[in-house]
Write a protein that holds these residues in place. Sequence first.
Motif, PDB file in Angstrom:
ATOM      1  N   LEU A  23     -23.128 -50.129 -12.746  1.00  0.00           N
ATOM      2  CA  LEU A  23     -24.330 -49.360 -13.282  1.00  0.00           C
ATOM      3  C   LEU A  23     -25.111 -49.038 -12.159  1.00  0.00           C
ATOM      4  O   LEU A  23     -26.262 -48.258 -12.237  1.00  0.00           O
ATOM      5  CB  LEU A  23     -25.159 -50.394 -14.133  1.00  0.00           C
ATOM      6  CG  LEU A  23     -24.595 -51.260 -15.322  1.00  0.00           C
ATOM      7  CD1 LEU A  23     -25.799 -51.837 -15.922  1.00  0.00           C
ATOM      8  CD2 LEU A  23     -24.079 -50.119 -16.204  1.00  0.00           C
ATOM      9  N   GLY A  24     -24.613 -49.087 -10.499  1.00  0.00           N
ATOM     10  CA  GLY A  24     -25.217 -48.590  -9.636  1.00  0.00           C
ATOM     11  C   GLY A  24     -25.039 -46.904  -9.541  1.00  0.00           C
ATOM     12  O   GLY A  24     -25.848 -46.390  -8.561  1.00  0.00           O
ATOM     13  N   PHE A  61     -21.810 -54.980 -13.205  1.00  0.00           N
ATOM     14  CA  PHE A  61     -22.315 -55.217 -12.031  1.00  0.00           C
ATOM     15  C   PHE A  61     -23.395 -54.029 -11.622  1.00  0.00           C
ATOM     16  O   PHE A  61     -23.143 -53.027 -12.270  1.00  0.00           O
ATOM     17  CB  PHE A  61     -21.161 -54.991 -11.018  1.00  0.00           C
ATOM     18  CG  PHE A  61     -20.234 -56.202 -11.187  1.00  0.00           C
ATOM     19  CD1 PHE A  61     -20.372 -57.477 -11.158  1.00  0.00           C
ATOM     20  CD2 PHE A  61     -19.070 -55.757 -11.783  1.00  0.00           C
ATOM     21  CE1 PHE A  61     -19.511 -58.497 -11.070  1.00  0.00           C
ATOM     22  CE2 PHE A  61     -17.750 -56.793 -11.947  1.00  0.00           C
ATOM     23  CZ  PHE A  61     -18.320 -58.303 -11.644  1.00  0.00           C
ATOM     24  N   ASP A  62     -24.226 -54.310 -10.846  1.00  0.00           N
ATOM     25  CA  ASP A  62     -25.331 -53.407 -10.400  1.00  0.00           C
ATOM     26  C   ASP A  62     -25.017 -52.725  -8.905  1.00  0.00           C
ATOM     27  O   ASP A  62     -25.815 -51.842  -8.587  1.00  0.00           O
ATOM     28  CB  ASP A  62     -26.703 -54.088 -10.311  1.00  0.00           C
ATOM     29  CG  ASP A  62     -26.418 -55.152  -9.437  1.00  0.00           C
ATOM     30  OD1 ASP A  62     -25.447 -55.599  -8.700  1.00  0.00           O
ATOM     31  OD2 ASP A  62     -27.644 -55.910  -9.290  1.00  0.00           O
ATOM     32  N   SER A 131     -21.546 -49.351  -0.911  1.00  0.00           N
ATOM     33  CA  SER A 131     -21.412 -48.044  -1.517  1.00  0.00           C
ATOM     34  C   SER A 131     -20.405 -47.165  -1.196  1.00  0.00           C
ATOM     35  O   SER A 131     -20.135 -47.368   0.207  1.00  0.00           O
ATOM     36  CB  SER A 131     -22.695 -47.338  -2.013  1.00  0.00           C
ATOM     37  OG  SER A 131     -23.355 -46.614  -0.780  1.00  0.00           O
ATOM     38  N   ALA A 132     -19.733 -45.997  -1.672  1.00  0.00           N
ATOM     39  CA  ALA A 132     -18.997 -45.143  -1.083  1.00  0.00           C
ATOM     40  C   ALA A 132     -19.698 -44.446  -0.114  1.00  0.00           C
ATOM     41  O   ALA A 132     -18.903 -44.150   1.166  1.00  0.00           O
ATOM     42  CB  ALA A 132     -18.440 -44.319  -2.158  1.00  0.00           C
ATOM     43  N   TYR A 133     -20.972 -44.258   0.008  1.00  0.00           N
ATOM     44  CA  TYR A 133     -21.587 -43.495   1.011  1.00  0.00           C
ATOM     45  C   TYR A 133     -21.661 -44.676   2.243  1.00  0.00           C
ATOM     46  O   TYR A 133     -21.786 -44.017   3.302  1.00  0.00           O
ATOM     47  CB  TYR A 133     -23.194 -43.456   0.348  1.00  0.00           C
ATOM     48  CG  TYR A 133     -23.019 -42.382  -0.979  1.00  0.00           C
ATOM     49  CD1 TYR A 133     -22.529 -41.199  -0.651  1.00  0.00           C
ATOM     50  CD2 TYR A 133     -22.974 -43.007  -2.259  1.00  0.00           C
ATOM     51  CE1 TYR A 133     -22.417 -40.495  -2.237  1.00  0.00           C
ATOM     52  CE2 TYR A 133     -22.831 -42.292  -3.117  1.00  0.00           C
ATOM     53  CZ  TYR A 133     -22.442 -41.071  -3.381  1.00  0.00           C
ATOM     54  OH  TYR A 133     -22.134 -40.409  -4.311  1.00  0.00           O
ATOM     55  N   ASP A 134     -22.038 -45.816   1.708  1.00  0.00           N
ATOM     56  CA  ASP A 134     -22.134 -46.711   3.054  1.00  0.00           C
ATOM     57  C   ASP A 134     -20.790 -46.472   3.762  1.00  0.00           C
ATOM     58  O   ASP A 134     -20.719 -46.530   5.020  1.00  0.00           O
ATOM     59  CB  ASP A 134     -22.319 -48.138   2.468  1.00  0.00           C
ATOM     60  CG  ASP A 134     -22.500 -49.075   3.711  1.00  0.00           C
ATOM     61  OD1 ASP A 134     -22.512 -48.725   4.776  1.00  0.00           O
ATOM     62  OD2 ASP A 134     -22.535 -50.340   3.358  1.00  0.00           O
ATOM     63  N   LEU A 135     -19.599 -46.662   3.191  1.00  0.00           N
ATOM     64  CA  LEU A 135     -18.249 -47.040   3.544  1.00  0.00           C
ATOM     65  C   LEU A 135     -18.096 -45.678   4.641  1.00  0.00           C
ATOM     66  O   LEU A 135     -17.517 -45.467   5.686  1.00  0.00           O
ATOM     67  CB  LEU A 135     -17.323 -46.906   2.891  1.00  0.00           C
ATOM     68  CG  LEU A 135     -17.077 -48.220   2.036  1.00  0.00           C
ATOM     69  CD1 LEU A 135     -16.347 -48.511   0.819  1.00  0.00           C
ATOM     70  CD2 LEU A 135     -17.106 -49.414   3.109  1.00  0.00           C
TER      71      LEU A 135
END
Length: 243
Positions: A23-24, A61-62, A131-135
């Motif tokens: 849901l994030g 999941f969030d 998140s994908a952005y973090d990675l």
Amino acid sequence: MDTTPALLAAFAPTGVMRASINLGNPVLAGRDPSGAPCGVSVDLARGLAERLGVPMEPVVFDTAGRSVDAVTHEQADVGFFAIDPARGAGIIFTAAYVLIEGAYLVPDKSPLRDNAEVDRAGRRVAVGKGSAYDLFLSRELQAAEIVRAPSSQTVVDTFVAEGLDVAAGVKQQLEADAHRIPGLRLLPGRFMVIQQAMGLPKGRGEAAAAFLHAYVEEQKASGFVAAALARHGIQGASVAPAA
């Protein structure tokens, strides 16, 4: 796309296909007025379960990180993820079914006017942990500091509370937050395009992976994915091209 006992065992070893729903990312999933999960990922999961002739159970999941862990550790049978090499150790991905833009948000008073100006020493960038952005940004940013918020939904609140320079995430989420909180603006364009795919645990085998890949390609080609995006009012995301 005929099913076999081996395929059913791969996708629903408990007799139910457990679909990890994150849901994030508001492009992919949210909750309907009753509180039940809904969105393009839920529609795809339901369609796959119908194709297999098994019940579908959403495992909600969030955050993307928790959703990835659930599939990696076989607590769920399929999931919906941004393709990233850091996640490939435990998950087999299909080709992308949706493309999503990643954007930067800054205060109105910020001197930043272009995405290329973000990666400078002394600048702090908020992202959702795992998140994908973090990675992606953990690999790409050489000078700026990454500050990890607990989830994608809390990125902008963390950014504001800690007085950070930039918030990074799903463009649609950032646009909604900019309307919610005055004094913020998006930088023009995008800094990345997320390739959103389906995936399953790596140990489920090549036949299951091929079946899932074919299912995704069929749902893109048939207009199912485009119709789901329209039905759920999703803008700013596009159906990925055929693989």
